[in-house]
Scaffold this active site. Structure first.
Site, PDB file in Angstrom:
ATOM      1  CD  GLU A  51      -2.803  -0.942  -0.013  1.00  0.00           C
ATOM      2  OE1 GLU A  51      -3.140   0.283  -0.804  1.00  0.00           O
ATOM      3  OE2 GLU A  51      -3.504  -1.663  -0.680  1.00  0.00           O
ATOM      4  CE1 TYR A 134      -6.892   2.665  -0.664  1.00  0.00           C
ATOM      5  CE2 TYR A 134      -4.798   2.913  -0.369  1.00  0.00           C
ATOM      6  CZ  TYR A 134      -5.731   2.481  -0.877  1.00  0.00           C
ATOM      7  OH  TYR A 134      -5.496   1.285  -1.528  1.00  0.00           O
ATOM      8  CG  ASP A 152      -7.944   2.910  -5.039  1.00  0.00           C
ATOM      9  OD1 ASP A 152      -9.088   2.686  -5.540  1.00  0.00           O
ATOM     10  OD2 ASP A 152      -6.907   2.255  -5.794  1.00  0.00           O
ATOM     11  CB  CYS A 207     -14.181   1.339 -14.669  1.00  0.00           C
ATOM     12  SG  CYS A 207     -15.188   2.748 -14.702  1.00  0.00           S
ATOM     13  CB  CYS A 214     -18.566  -0.190 -21.520  1.00  0.00           C
ATOM     14  SG  CYS A 214     -18.113   1.313 -20.768  1.00  0.00           S
ATOM     15  CB  CYS A 217     -17.892  -3.222 -17.459  1.00  0.00           C
ATOM     16  SG  CYS A 217     -18.404  -2.590 -15.698  1.00  0.00           S
ATOM     17  CB  CYS A 223     -22.471   1.902 -15.837  1.00  0.00           C
ATOM     18  SG  CYS A 223     -21.288   3.221 -15.715  1.00  0.00           S
TER      19      CYS A 223
END
Length: 328
Positions: A51, A134, A152, A207, A214, A217, A223
């Site tokens: 991270e 975060y 994030d 994305c 798309c 997805c 969406c």
């Protein structure tokens, strides 16, 4: 990696959690990348290291440094026992090297206050140096399977498009985004943890900020942005970060000399990396102020050693760097 196309979905109101969780998590189970920090053997320390490294840095650049880091410092105590300058050296060219100092500070705190084990408690994670909301949520969720909203850039983009109906999220995380993320969290901890990882992977692989995919997805049918015809971003212009010629580039060149040296480096060796003396002096001053470089009384520089008893940085000697007068 093969990305599996989405199956047909029953239209549902954008933002209904049940309409999003199942397809995204199912897609993740098939398409998630095999990354070392996702493996069980990584543990909480491996998750935390990843991270820190992944902040503003792509996965392909992080992978080799991460592998070397964990091989050398498999536990926080291993890193805490080293001078902070060794963390800066091992950070290599990942960029934003202050992250290395913060990770070193977190390792010291974990060793001194938590017996060498990354704490499970979200509040205790927040108490560590260099850990913000975060990172604390990410470690608690990914390492310990807890229920936290992990926001994030990738997740924020997915939520902005799928639920809010806009192409990009705001520049900085807003209270409305946090409220939405909490509203979308599955109730049980294992599913919430999987949802956090899955929505992040969706933003990283499909994305994306540019050239969104798309067709494969799993939530394209839900969406809001796609259903609205993909309206163009109407907020402030999004500018990419420049690097060439900036103080960041000069700082990187100066640090590279110090990382490659086996001992202290004289001023002349640093002067050789950048022709413009005012910018070079400013960049070096910034490195000293950030604790990334220590000037010595003999006029040479080194990576920070810290005090042997506490590991805290030594008080630097203010360097006297000649700056030529400005010609009118």
């Amino acid at each position: 990696m093969t990305v599996t196309p989405a199956t047909s979905a029953t239209p549902a109101a954008a933002g209904e959690p049940a309409a999003l969780h199942t397809p995204v998590i199912a897609w993740f189970e098939t398409n998630a990348r095999d990354l070392p920090w996702r493996r069980p053997e990584a543990g909480a320390w491996g998750v935390m290291v990843s991270e820190f490294m992944l902040q503003q840095t792509p996965v392909n650049r992080v992978l080799p440094v991460y592998e070397q880091w964990l091989a050398r410092w498999p536990r926080p105590a291993d890193l805490a026992a080293e001078p902070p300058g060794e963390a800066v050296r091992a950070w290599g060219r990942l960029g934003y090297p202050r992250r290395a100092l913060r990770l070193h500070g977190a390792a010291q705190a974990i060793t001194e206050r938590f017996g060498g084990d990354v704490p499970r408690d979200h509040t205790q994670l927040l108490s560590l140096p260099g850990i913000g909301e975060y990172t604390a949520a990410a470690v608690a969720s990914f390492a310990y399977g807890q229920r936290h909203a992990v926001l994030d850039t990738n997740v924020r983009r997915v939520f902005a498009r799928a639920v809010t109906g806009v192409q990009y999220p705001p520049t900085a995380t807003t209270a409305a985004e946090r409220k939405l993320a909490r509203a979308l969290l599955p109730e049980d901890e294992p599913t919430a943890s999987r949802w956090a990882a899955a929505s992040m992977e969706l933003g990283a692989l499909l994305c994306t900020a540019r050239n969104e995919s798309c067709a494969p997805c799993p939530i394209a049918a839900h969406c809001a942005w796609r259903l609205a015809g993909k309206p163009a971003h109407d907020g402030p212009q999004r500018r990419g970060q420049t690097y060439a010629g900036t103080d960041r580039q000069v700082r990187g060149k100066l640090l590279a000399v110090l990382r490659d040296a086996v001992g202290p480096v004289p001023q002349r060796a640093l002067d050789a990396v950048w022709d413009e003396p005012v910018q070079r002096a400013r960049a070096l001053d910034g490195l000293v102020a950030d604790g990334l470089v220590e000037p010595m009384e003999s006029g040479v520089y080194r990576l920070p050693l810290g005090r042997p008893d506490t590991g805290s940085p030594v008080t630097p000697v203010t360097p006297v760097i000649p700056v030529p007068p400005v010609t009118p």
